[in-house]
Scaffold this motif. Structure first.
Motif, PDB file in Angstrom:
ATOM      1  N   ASP A 180      48.934  29.866  38.375  1.00 48.09           N
ATOM      2  CA  ASP A 180      49.652  31.136  38.246  1.00 48.09           C
ATOM      3  C   ASP A 180      51.130  30.898  37.973  1.00 48.09           C
ATOM      4  O   ASP A 180      51.756  30.019  38.586  1.00 48.09           O
ATOM      5  CB  ASP A 180      49.504  31.959  39.527  1.00 48.09           C
ATOM      6  N   GLU A 194      47.212  38.023  31.819  1.00 46.48           N
ATOM      7  CA  GLU A 194      48.295  38.644  32.582  1.00 46.48           C
ATOM      8  C   GLU A 194      47.734  39.626  33.593  1.00 46.48           C
ATOM      9  O   GLU A 194      46.766  40.342  33.314  1.00 46.48           O
ATOM     10  CB  GLU A 194      49.280  39.365  31.660  1.00 46.48           C
ATOM     11  N   GLU A 228      48.461  33.937  34.185  1.00 48.69           N
ATOM     12  CA  GLU A 228      47.511  33.023  34.806  1.00 48.69           C
ATOM     13  C   GLU A 228      46.740  32.251  33.738  1.00 48.69           C
ATOM     14  O   GLU A 228      46.413  32.794  32.679  1.00 48.69           O
ATOM     15  CB  GLU A 228      46.540  33.787  35.709  1.00 48.69           C
ATOM     16  N   GLU A 286      53.350  38.367  35.622  1.00 44.61           N
ATOM     17  CA  GLU A 286      52.477  37.366  36.244  1.00 44.61           C
ATOM     18  C   GLU A 286      51.434  36.897  35.234  1.00 44.61           C
ATOM     19  O   GLU A 286      50.596  37.676  34.778  1.00 44.61           O
ATOM     20  CB  GLU A 286      51.805  37.945  37.490  1.00 44.61           C
ATOM     21  N   LYS A 327      44.427  43.073  44.920  1.00 44.82           N
ATOM     22  CA  LYS A 327      43.436  42.155  44.379  1.00 44.82           C
ATOM     23  C   LYS A 327      42.002  42.644  44.596  1.00 44.82           C
ATOM     24  O   LYS A 327      41.145  42.510  43.715  1.00 44.82           O
ATOM     25  CB  LYS A 327      43.597  40.778  45.029  1.00 44.82           C
ATOM     26  N   ARG A 355      42.819  27.651  38.994  1.00 43.36           N
ATOM     27  CA  ARG A 355      43.587  28.668  38.257  1.00 43.36           C
ATOM     28  C   ARG A 355      45.049  28.453  38.588  1.00 43.36           C
ATOM     29  O   ARG A 355      45.412  28.311  39.763  1.00 43.36           O
ATOM     30  CB  ARG A 355      43.162  30.083  38.675  1.00 43.36           C
ATOM     31  N   ASN A 369      54.114  29.254  39.861  1.00 45.52           N
ATOM     32  CA  ASN A 369      54.005  29.900  41.173  1.00 45.52           C
ATOM     33  C   ASN A 369      53.102  29.097  42.098  1.00 45.52           C
ATOM     34  O   ASN A 369      53.539  28.584  43.119  1.00 45.52           O
ATOM     35  CB  ASN A 369      53.485  31.327  41.007  1.00 45.52           C
TER      36      ASN A 369
END
Length: 394
Positions: A329, A274, A258, A256, A287, A327, A342
Motif C-alpha cells: 500500500d 486505488e 495498492e 491511497e 473496509k 499487497r 505505507n
C-alpha cells in the motif's frame, strides 16, 4: 488419473480479525477446483481451540451451498466441524460437544493435530493459512508448519513477523532506502514512564493531525486520527488495548494506491488500484462494514507513476524476504505526486471482491488461477528447502 493435491485450510483464529478470516476462508473454499484438490478445513475458535472438519467434497457449482455456522463449514457434501482433539483419542464427539483446549494436550499432539496428521484421512500435501492478524499472519502458524516440515501458502516466518510489526517493517524499508512518511514509536512502559517526552516529540516531529496505530495488528483495528493532544492521548490509550507497542505517523494528504505482488524469488506486480475511503481514512468500518469505499482498478494515475509503484512494491516484497503473496500500500501525495510506501500486508483480504485478487484479475489472472499459482509456489518453496543442510551431519 493424476492424484489430487490435499489442501488443509486453517481459518478463524484468536485475533481481532477472526470474522475477516471466516469471510476469506468461505471465499477460498468456494472457489477451489475440486477436480484438482481435496480440501480439509481446520477451524480455530476465538478461544484458540482447534477443530477439524471432514473432507469437503462439494463440486464448484455447489459452492453457494457452503455456509458458515459459528465458524463451521457446512453444506450438502460436508460435515460440521468436530473438536479436533476428540479425533486424537478416537472420539466421535459431535460438533456441539465441548472442545478440548489446545493447552490440555501434549505439545507434540497439538502440533500434529493442528496440521491434520493425527487423522490418516487428514494428511495434507500443503496448508493454506487464512488467519488474519496476530496468531496467524505474524509468523506463529508459519513457524509451527516449518517445524512440521509441511508446505504452506504465503510468507515465511521472518516476512510474516516483519510484515505484522509496523515498526520492524518500517526499519527494514528504511534500510533499503524506500520512501516513507515520518513516524515515531514507543512501548507501553516507555509511554507510562515518559509520556510528556513522547507527546512533545510527536508534536514537534509530526504535528497534528497524526495517526495512531497498534504496531502489531491489521485491518485498521485500533487505528485513530488525532487532531490535538487530548485526542492523541486517547488514541494511544485505544491502541495500547491491542498491542504493547504503538506507532504514530504523520498525516499525508494523499490518494491511497495498492499493488498486489505474487511470486517467490522472481515476484511480479499487478496493475495498481486505488481506494477512495468512505470515511476520513480507510478504517475497519470503511473496509468491512459500510460497503461505501470505492475501488478503482486500474488506478487513474500516470503510466510512470504506475510503473514506479510496481517497482517499489517488488522492492518492498524483497526487502522483507516475501514469498507467495503480498499487497503493498502506498500514499500518492496530492501536492507533488510522490509515492510513499505505507505498508505491506502478507495475507491481504482474499475474497473475490477484495483488492488483491481483483488487481490480478485486471492483470490477466483469474481467482482460480491465482489459487493454483499460490499452491504451486508453496510447493516449489518447500521443495527448495529440502535441499538445505541444517548441520554438519545432514
Amino acid at each position: 488419473m493424476n492424484k489430487k493435491i490435499r489442501v488443509g485450510i486453517i481459518y478463524g483464529g484468536k485475533s481481532g480479525e477472526h470474522d475477516v478470516s471466516l469471510s476469506t476462508a468461505k471465499a477460498v473454499i468456494g472457489e477451489f477446483d475440486f477436480d484438482k484438490y481435496e480440501v480439509f478445513p481446520f477451524y480455530i475458535t476465538k478461544q484458540g481451540e482447534w477443530r477439524a472438519g471432514a473432507q469437503l467434497l462439494a463440486p464448484v457449482d455447489d459452492k453457494k451451498r457452503l455456509t458458515f455456522e459459528n465458524g463451521a463449514v457446512v453444506g450438502e457434501n460436508s460435515s460440521a466441524l468436530t473438536p479436533l482433539f476428540g479425533a486424537l483419542t478416537g472420539s466421535t464427539a459431535a460438533a456441539s460437544a465441548p472442545a478440548v483446549s489446545a493447552a490440555a494436550a501434549a505439545p507434540k499432539e497439538v502440533l500434529v493435530a493442528a496440521a491434520g496428521g493425527a487423522v490418516d484421512a487428514h494428511e495434507v500435501d500443503v496448508v493454506f493459512p487464512l488467519l488474519h492478524g496476530t496468531f496467524g499472519e505474524d509468523g506463529t502458524i508459519q513457524g509451527m508448519l516449518e517445524m512440521l516440515n509441511i508446505p504452506y501458502v504465503g510468507a515465511g516466518v521472518l516476512a510474516s513477523a516483519v510484515g505484522m510489526d509496523k515498526v520492524a517493517m518500517k526499519k527494514m524499508f528504511a534500510s533499503e532506502g524506500l520512501p516513507q512518511c515520518v513516524y515515531r514509536y514507543f512501548t507501553r512502559s516507555q509511554w507510562e514512564r515518559d509520556r510528556s517526552y513522547y507527546l512533545m516529540e510527536i508534536e514537534m516531529s509530526l504535528g497534528y493531525p497524526c495517526f495512531v496505530k497498534p504496531a502489531n495488528l491489521g485491518s485498521s483495528v485500533g487505528v485513530s486520527k488525532a487532531r490535538n493532544r487530548e485526542e492523541l492521548i486517547e488514541a494511544v490509550r485505544e491502541a495500547l488495548q491491542f498491542d504493547r507497542k504503538v506507532i504514530v505517523e504523520e498525516f499525508v494528504d494523499a490518494r491511497e494506491i495498492e499493488v498486489s505482488v505474487l511470486g517467490n524469488d522472481q515476484p511480479r506486480a499487478s496493475v495498481p488500484g486505488e481506494i477512495a475511503s468512505s470515511s476520513e481514512f480507510y478504517d475497519y468500518k470503511a473496509k468491512y462494514i459500510d460497503g461505501k469505499s470505492v475501488m478503482t482498478i486500474p488506478a487513474d494515475i500516470p503510466l510512470e507513476t504506475a510503473q514506479e509503484a510496481q517497482e517499489l512494491a517488488i522492492r518492498a516484497f524483497q526487502a522483507i524476504d516475501g514469498t507467495g503473496l503480498s499487497r503493498v500500500d502506498f500514499f500518492l501525495k496530492k501536492d507533488d505526486g510522490k509515492l510513499l510506501l505505507n505498508e505491506i500486508n502478507t495475507l491481504p483480504g482474499f475474497t473475490p471482491f477484495s483488492m488483491y485478487p481483483l488487481l490480478w484479475k485486471e492483470s490477466g489472472l483469474t481467482y482460480r488461477e491465482l489459487l493454483d499459482e499460490l499452491i504451486r509456489l508453496a510447493i516449489e518453496r518447500h521443495q527448495e528447502k529440502q535441499s538445505i543442510k541444517y548441520g554438519l551431519d545432514d
